[in-house]
Structure formats: structure tokens, C-alpha cells
Design a protein around this motif. Structure first.
Motif, mmCIF file in Angstrom:
data_model
loop_
_atom_site.group_PDB
_atom_site.id
_atom_site.type_symbol
_atom_site.label_atom_id
_atom_site.label_comp_id
_atom_site.label_asym_id
_atom_site.label_seq_id
_atom_site.Cartn_x
_atom_site.Cartn_y
_atom_site.Cartn_z
ATOM 1 N N SER A 72 0.834 -1.200 0.000
ATOM 2 C CA SER A 72 0.000 0.000 0.000
ATOM 3 C C SER A 72 0.873 1.256 0.000
ATOM 4 O O SER A 72 2.073 1.205 0.298
ATOM 5 C CB SER A 72 -0.902 0.013 1.235
ATOM 6 N N THR A 73 0.258 2.392 -0.307
ATOM 7 C CA THR A 73 0.999 3.652 -0.315
ATOM 8 C C THR A 73 1.585 3.956 1.060
ATOM 9 O O THR A 73 2.717 4.436 1.160
ATOM 10 C CB THR A 73 0.090 4.813 -0.748
ATOM 11 N N ILE A 74 0.831 3.659 2.127
ATOM 12 C CA ILE A 74 1.321 3.921 3.479
ATOM 13 C C ILE A 74 2.507 3.019 3.800
ATOM 14 O O ILE A 74 3.524 3.475 4.348
ATOM 15 C CB ILE A 74 0.198 3.726 4.518
ATOM 16 N N GLU A 75 2.407 1.745 3.450
ATOM 17 C CA GLU A 75 3.507 0.814 3.699
ATOM 18 C C GLU A 75 4.757 1.219 2.932
ATOM 19 O O GLU A 75 5.872 1.143 3.457
ATOM 20 C CB GLU A 75 3.091 -0.607 3.317
ATOM 21 N N ILE A 76 4.566 1.656 1.693
ATOM 22 C CA ILE A 76 5.710 2.057 0.873
ATOM 23 C C ILE A 76 6.336 3.332 1.411
ATOM 24 O O ILE A 76 7.569 3.476 1.434
ATOM 25 C CB ILE A 76 5.279 2.206 -0.597
ATOM 26 N N ASN A 77 5.516 4.262 1.876
ATOM 27 C CA ASN A 77 6.062 5.471 2.468
ATOM 28 C C ASN A 77 6.865 5.155 3.723
ATOM 29 O O ASN A 77 7.965 5.682 3.934
ATOM 30 C CB ASN A 77 4.949 6.468 2.785
ATOM 31 N N LYS A 78 6.345 4.268 4.553
ATOM 32 C CA LYS A 78 7.075 3.893 5.765
ATOM 33 C C LYS A 78 8.351 3.129 5.442
ATOM 34 O O LYS A 78 9.336 3.198 6.188
ATOM 35 C CB LYS A 78 6.169 3.061 6.680
ATOM 36 N N ALA A 79 8.349 2.411 4.304
ATOM 37 C CA ALA A 79 9.558 1.692 3.884
ATOM 38 C C ALA A 79 10.635 2.660 3.405
ATOM 39 O O ALA A 79 11.823 2.309 3.421
ATOM 40 C CB ALA A 79 9.222 0.697 2.783
ATOM 41 N N GLY A 80 10.202 3.877 2.953
ATOM 42 C CA GLY A 80 11.224 4.856 2.611
ATOM 43 C C GLY A 80 11.089 5.566 1.279
ATOM 44 O O GLY A 80 12.052 6.150 0.795
ATOM 45 N N ILE A 81 9.897 5.569 0.655
ATOM 46 C CA ILE A 81 9.691 6.334 -0.575
ATOM 47 C C ILE A 81 8.701 7.463 -0.307
ATOM 48 O O ILE A 81 7.616 7.230 0.214
ATOM 49 C CB ILE A 81 9.165 5.468 -1.737
ATOM 50 N N ALA A 82 9.090 8.680 -0.675
ATOM 51 C CA ALA A 82 8.196 9.836 -0.597
ATOM 52 C C ALA A 82 8.163 10.488 -1.968
ATOM 53 O O ALA A 82 9.086 10.323 -2.770
ATOM 54 C CB ALA A 82 8.672 10.822 0.461
ATOM 55 N N ARG A 83 7.093 11.240 -2.234
ATOM 56 C CA ARG A 83 6.965 11.840 -3.556
ATOM 57 C C ARG A 83 6.264 13.189 -3.503
ATOM 58 O O ARG A 83 5.579 13.528 -2.525
ATOM 59 C CB ARG A 83 6.184 10.915 -4.489
ATOM 60 N N GLY A 103 3.690 15.427 7.664
ATOM 61 C CA GLY A 103 4.645 14.419 7.230
ATOM 62 C C GLY A 103 5.400 13.781 8.380
ATOM 63 O O GLY A 103 5.809 12.616 8.301
ATOM 64 N N LEU A 104 5.571 14.515 9.457
ATOM 65 C CA LEU A 104 6.319 14.013 10.610
ATOM 66 C C LEU A 104 5.534 12.996 11.431
ATOM 67 O O LEU A 104 6.118 12.274 12.239
ATOM 68 C CB LEU A 104 6.720 15.177 11.524
ATOM 69 N N HIS A 105 4.228 12.909 11.236
ATOM 70 C CA HIS A 105 3.416 12.007 12.048
ATOM 71 C C HIS A 105 3.752 10.539 11.811
ATOM 72 O O HIS A 105 3.376 9.685 12.608
ATOM 73 C CB HIS A 105 1.922 12.264 11.822
ATOM 74 N N ASN A 106 4.445 10.231 10.711
ATOM 75 C CA ASN A 106 4.893 8.853 10.491
ATOM 76 C C ASN A 106 5.855 8.385 11.562
ATOM 77 O O ASN A 106 5.993 7.194 11.835
ATOM 78 C CB ASN A 106 5.592 8.734 9.127
ATOM 79 N N HIS A 107 6.548 9.338 12.175
ATOM 80 C CA HIS A 107 7.628 8.984 13.097
ATOM 81 C C HIS A 107 7.411 9.506 14.514
ATOM 82 O O HIS A 107 8.220 9.235 15.389
ATOM 83 C CB HIS A 107 8.959 9.519 12.555
ATOM 84 N N HIS A 108 6.343 10.250 14.725
ATOM 85 C CA HIS A 108 6.042 10.766 16.065
ATOM 86 C C HIS A 108 4.614 10.361 16.426
ATOM 87 O O HIS A 108 3.666 10.781 15.778
ATOM 88 C CB HIS A 108 6.173 12.290 16.118
ATOM 89 N N LYS A 109 4.473 9.573 17.458
ATOM 90 C CA LYS A 109 3.167 9.048 17.849
ATOM 91 C C LYS A 109 2.809 9.495 19.268
ATOM 92 O O LYS A 109 3.669 9.614 20.142
ATOM 93 C CB LYS A 109 3.173 7.514 17.802
ATOM 94 N N TYR A 110 1.516 9.728 19.482
ATOM 95 C CA TYR A 110 0.996 9.877 20.837
ATOM 96 C C TYR A 110 -0.457 9.448 20.818
ATOM 97 O O TYR A 110 -1.111 9.443 19.779
ATOM 98 C CB TYR A 110 1.152 11.307 21.375
ATOM 99 N N ARG A 124 5.730 17.227 24.699
ATOM 100 C CA ARG A 124 7.107 16.938 24.290
ATOM 101 C C ARG A 124 7.169 16.585 22.803
ATOM 102 O O ARG A 124 8.021 17.086 22.069
ATOM 103 C CB ARG A 124 7.683 15.788 25.119
ATOM 104 N N VAL A 125 6.234 15.738 22.371
ATOM 105 C CA VAL A 125 6.214 15.343 20.957
ATOM 106 C C VAL A 125 5.909 16.542 20.067
ATOM 107 O O VAL A 125 6.520 16.732 19.007
ATOM 108 C CB VAL A 125 5.188 14.209 20.723
ATOM 109 N N GLU A 126 4.942 17.371 20.484
ATOM 110 C CA GLU A 126 4.604 18.558 19.707
ATOM 111 C C GLU A 126 5.802 19.499 19.587
ATOM 112 O O GLU A 126 6.066 20.064 18.515
ATOM 113 C CB GLU A 126 3.432 19.299 20.360
ATOM 114 N N LYS A 127 6.546 19.657 20.675
ATOM 115 C CA LYS A 127 7.736 20.515 20.658
ATOM 116 C C LYS A 127 8.773 19.966 19.682
ATOM 117 O O LYS A 127 9.360 20.709 18.889
ATOM 118 C CB LYS A 127 8.326 20.624 22.061
ATOM 119 N N GLU A 128 8.981 18.652 19.724
ATOM 120 C CA GLU A 128 9.952 18.015 18.822
ATOM 121 C C GLU A 128 9.529 18.191 17.363
ATOM 122 O O GLU A 128 10.365 18.487 16.494
ATOM 123 C CB GLU A 128 10.089 16.531 19.153
#
Length: 253
Positions: A72-83, A103-110, A124-128
């Protein structure tokens, strides 16, 4: 050098019409690679196959050693392709800063609850995310417009914002679909410098579709030429652009 992207025998048909046929492509890590061809040659279809918008009828796509074929597009984006897209796709009613944060929400969760109650972990996450988003905006000289609505940016800056948002997903491979479309010569020159900066400072591999031959010849080390969904020519940029078949099929159109 190891390959970042290996595409073998990729193909897809629409209603019996062969849009892409037996497409092969190998891009080494850190390369700045171009995909060119006349209108309707299948370039954007290739991008859609690489990013999961379309599922290939056959063939394989391997990113940095990982088979991502048919994901899926989400899986491919998480694997490392952006466009980015030929027609800019931004969240027009969100701020410039919030577009990059999306775009940062892929790597910052709460959790939802931490967001509702504004817990310390949420803050803390929002600040980062704010700090990282501003860092990316500075690369494109957009930090001074962080609070602007994305829709209020000039066209050239909207292009830059879309690239910044793509980089926020922390990709290994960045696909740029006609990034210079609609830009004036000064904006195109600035874009060329920016693409070089991104490749060199983000340890990025870049594949771009482009019609601006000055941009292609100025930044792409290698090219693939598509025509009617098939590879017409591949190789070093100077060799490809001097190929008589390419001149006839593309440059002379």
C-alpha cells in the motif's frame, strides 16, 4: 555502490491498453536520476507503481533490499519512498508549518487521550515536531512564512513546501514529479540548487520526472527515457541526450 532501487520487468495495463511494459531500472544510493519522455509516455504511471497508487500486473520493486511490490501507499512510504506530484497537493487550509508536521506524524506518535488532555508526553512530541518542521522549512527559506496558510504562498514556494513535507517522512528515495513545472528561470535555478542541497545534506537518493532539459542536464547524472510505456534509452545523461532516438522521440517533439 549498492542499489537503492531495483525495478525489474514492471508492467501494467488499463482496459487492455499497455501503459508500462517490461520496465527495468536500477538506481544507486545517493544518485540523482532523471526519468524523461514525451507526454503520455508513462512516466507518472511508473511513479504511481513505485508508490502503491497502482498495483503492477507483473514485475518487482525492491527498495534498499526490501521487496515492496504491491504494498500500500502507506507501507511504501514507511519503507522509505516519498513523492511530490505534478499538480501540487498541499493541505491548503493548513499552515505551512502544519503541512510539514503532517509528514512528521509517520515517526512521532501519541495517544488520542494524551492529545485531548495535553499531557507532558504530548507537549514533548509537539515541541519536537515543531522544531523539526522549522528546521526543514529553513532549508527551503520558508521558516519566515511558517504561520501562513499554504494556499497563500506563491506558486514556487508551494512547490518547495511540498518537497519539505515529503522530506518530513524521512525517506530514503525521493520522487519528484516535474518539480520545475510553472516556475520562472530564476525559480528553476534556485530549485536546482535546492535539489543538490537535499541530495548532499540529507543523504538522499532522488528520482525526478522533468521536461525542463536545462534542469535535467544540469543535475541528473543518469537518465531513463520512456516512450509508449517502454524504455527507449538508459545511461549517462550526456549520452542519452545525444542519442538520435531520444532527439526524435522527445527533444524534437
Amino acid at each position: 555502490m549498492a542499489a537503492m532501487l531495483e525495478v525489474k520487468n514492471l508492467g501494467i495495463s488499463f482496459g487492455g491498453l499497455r501503459a508500462v511494459n517490461a520496465f527495468d531500472l536500477t538506481i544507486e544510493k545517493g544518485a540523482l536520476y532523471g526519468l524523461i519522455g514525451p507526454n503520455g509516455a508513462g512516466k507518472t504511471t511508473v511513479f504511481n507503481l513505485l508508490t502503491g497508487v497502482y498495483k503492477p500486473s507483473e514485475g518487482s520493486v525492491v527498495l534498499d533490499g526490501q521487496d515492496i511490490t504491491g504494498k500500500s501507499t502507506i507501507e511504501i512510504n514507511k519503507a522509505g519512498i516519498a513523492r511530490t506530484f505534478q499538480n501540487i497537493r498541499l493541505f491548503k487550509d493548513m499552515s505551512v508549518l502544519d503541512n510539514v508536521k503532517a509528514g512528521l506524524h509517520n515517526h512521532h506518535k501519541y495517544s488520542t487521550l494524551s492529545g485531548i488532555f495535553r499531557t507532558p508526553s504530548y507537549r514533548r512530541v509537539e515541541k519536537e515536531m515543531n522544531e523539526r518542521a522549522l528546521e526543514l522549512l529553513k532549508v527551503f527559506d520558508l521558516d519566515g512564512e511558517a504561520d501562513y496558510l499554504a494556499s497563500n504562498l506563491p506558486y514556487g514556494k508551494q512547490r518547495k513546501l511540498e518537497i519539505a513535507r515529503a522530506l518530513a517522512t524521512d525517506p530514503k528515495l525521493l520522487l519528484l514529479d516535474e518539480p520545475a513545472a510553472g516556475m520562472n528561470p530564476n525559480e528553476t535555478k534556485e530549485l536546482m540548487n535546492t535539489i543538490h542541497f537535499v541530495r548532499d545534506n540529507f543523504d538522499m537518493t532522488i528520482l525526478l520526472i522533468e521536461h525542463d532539459m536545462k534542469l535535467v542536464s544540469g543535475i541528473c547524472e543518469e537518465l531513463t527515457v520512456l516512450n509508449f510505456g517502454e524504455v527507449l534509452c538508459q545511461g549517462k545523461t550526456a549520452n542519452v541526450l545525444s542519442n538520435p532516438q531520444v532527439i526524435t522521440a522527445y527533444l524534437g517533439e
